[in-house]
Write a protein that holds these residues in place. Structure first.
Motif, short mmCIF file in Angstrom:
data_model
loop_
_atom_site.label_atom_id
_atom_site.label_comp_id
_atom_site.label_asym_id
_atom_site.label_seq_id
_atom_site.Cartn_x
_atom_site.Cartn_y
_atom_site.Cartn_z
N TYR A 45 0.81 -1.22 0.00
CA TYR A 45 0.00 0.00 0.00
C TYR A 45 0.84 1.27 0.00
N ILE A 46 2.11 1.13 -0.33
CA ILE A 46 2.96 2.32 -0.34
C ILE A 46 2.59 3.24 -1.51
N ASN A 47 2.10 2.66 -2.61
CA ASN A 47 1.63 3.45 -3.76
C ASN A 47 0.29 2.92 -4.28
N ALA A 88 0.33 8.81 -3.58
CA ALA A 88 0.11 9.14 -2.16
C ALA A 88 -0.04 7.89 -1.32
N GLY A 89 -0.37 6.76 -1.94
CA GLY A 89 -0.51 5.52 -1.20
C GLY A 89 -1.64 5.56 -0.19
N SER A 90 -1.49 4.74 0.86
CA SER A 90 -2.48 4.65 1.94
C SER A 90 -1.75 4.69 3.27
N HIS A 94 2.88 8.40 3.79
CA HIS A 94 3.76 9.34 3.10
C HIS A 94 3.68 10.72 3.75
N HIS A 95 4.79 11.43 3.67
CA HIS A 95 4.81 12.84 4.08
C HIS A 95 4.45 13.68 2.86
N MET A 96 3.31 14.37 2.93
CA MET A 96 2.87 15.20 1.81
C MET A 96 2.62 16.62 2.28
N GLU A 97 2.83 17.57 1.35
CA GLU A 97 2.55 18.97 1.66
C GLU A 97 1.05 19.17 1.84
N ASN A 98 0.70 20.34 2.35
CA ASN A 98 -0.70 20.71 2.54
C ASN A 98 -1.43 19.73 3.46
N SER A 99 -0.68 19.18 4.44
CA SER A 99 -1.26 18.30 5.45
C SER A 99 -1.76 16.98 4.89
#
Length: 268
Positions: A103-105, A115-117, A138-143
Motif C-alpha cells: 500500500y505504499i503506492n 500518495a498511497g495509503s 507518506h509525508h505530503m505537503e498541505n497536510s
C-alpha cells in the motif's frame, strides 16, 4: 567572413539557449501540474472515505459500529481500522498488506496512487493486539497523508494536542500521544515491531531519553503500569522527514480502552 561566422554561432547559441529554457519551463510546469494531480487525487479519496468513517461512543453497540466497517471492508478487505489524531488532518482508514510495499503506492480502492495509503506494518497483528504496532504514511505537503506529523515537532502544539482515536470493527481505543522523535529509517527500536513483543518498557525508556518532545509524566505512568504487572500498548506513526537523508518523524501514542469523557464527539 569571420564576423558572419561569429554572428551565426551567436544566433545558434541563442536559439539553443531559448530551446533549453523552453523545455525546462515546460517540464517545470508539468511537474507542478503533476504534483497538483497527486494531491488532488489523495484529497478526493479521503473526502469520499470520510463519509464512511466509523462512529463510536460509550452507548454504541458493536452492531451500531459494524455496518460502517462492513462498507469499508466491502471496498477493501484489507482495512483494519480507522485512525484520527485530533486537531490534525490525520483521519484515515488503516490498511495492511502481505508486505509493507503493498500500500505504499496503492489507495484503499486498490488503484495506483503515489500518495498511497496509511498502512499497518505487515508484521503486526491485524487486530492491534501486539504491545507495539507501527503505522506508515507518506509525508505530503498541505497536510496530506501523514504530513501533519510535522506539527508535533512544535513544542507548543505537542503540549496541547495529545489525543486521538483508533477505531476497530469491534472496539475502540483512545490514543494518548507521549513522544515525538526524529530517527533514521534504520532504527530497529522503532521500525521492527518484533523487538517489543514481550513488552514496551525498553521502548518507553528509549523515547524518554531520545525524544524531541516527550511527556515525562505520561511515560512515568506507563512505566509504573508495567511495574504493577500491566501491559500497555503503544502505537507509532511514522513518515519521512527532511532533516537528513533517511530521517523519519515518529509520534508515539499509548492505546487505552476508549473513554467517552476524553472526547465528546468523534463523529466525522
Amino acid at each position: 567572413m569571420a564576423g558572419r561566422i561569429a554572428r551565426l554561432l551567436n544566433g545558434l547559441l541563442t536559439l539553443v539557449t531559448a530551446l533549453v529554457l523552453l523545455v525546462a519551463g515546460t517540464y517545470a510546469a508539468y511537474c507542478l501540474w503533476d504534483d497538483e494531480q497527486i494531491y488532488a487525487a489523495a484529497e478526493n479519496v479521503q473526502a469520499e472515505l470520510l463519509s464512511l468513517k466509523p462512529r463510536v461512543s460509550e452507548e454504541a453497540s458493536p452492531d451500531e459500529i459494524g455496518p460502517t466497517f462492513a462498507e469499508l471492508l466491502a471496498i477493501n478487505p484489507d482495512v483494519r481500522a480507522w485512525v484520527t489524531l485530533d486537531n490534525t488532518k490525520i483521519d484515515f482508514p488503516v490498511l495492511q498488506g502481505e508486505t509493507n510495499l503493498d500500500y505504499i503506492n496503492t489507495d484503499v480502492y486498490g488503484d495506483f496512487a503515489l500518495a498511497g495509503s496509511i498502512f499497518l506494518d505487515s508484521r503486526n497483528e491485524a487486530a492491534f493486539t501486539d504491545p507495539y504496532s507501527v503505522l506508515y504514511g507518506h509525508h505530503m505537503e498541505n497536510s496530506g497523508m501523514f504530513g501533519d506529523l510535522d506539527l508535533y515537532k512544535d513544542a507548543a502544539f505537542f503540549a496541547e494536542n495529545q489525543t486521538g482515536t483508533l477505531i476497530l470493527p469491534d472496539r475502540a481505543y483512545s490514543l494518548d500521544v507521549f513522544a515525538c522523535m526524529l530517527t533514521s529509517a534504520s532504527e530497529d527500536r522503532i521500525f521492527d515491531p518484533h523487538n517489543w513483543q514481550d513488552g514496551v518498557e525498553g521502548l518507553l525508556q528509549f523515547a524518554a531519553a531520545e525524544a524531541m518532545h516527550a511527556d515525562a509524566e505520561a511515560i512515568a505512568q506507563l512505566l509504573a503500569c508495567i511495574r504493577a504487572g500491566e501491559a500497555p500498548s503503544v502505537l507509532a506513526f511514522t513518515t519521512c522527514s527532511s532533516e537528513f537523508t533517511d530521517a523519519r518523524t515518529i509520534v508515539l501514542a499509548a492505546m487505552n480502552e476508549y473513554r467517552q469523557e476524553d472526547r465528546e464527539d468523534v463523529e466525522p
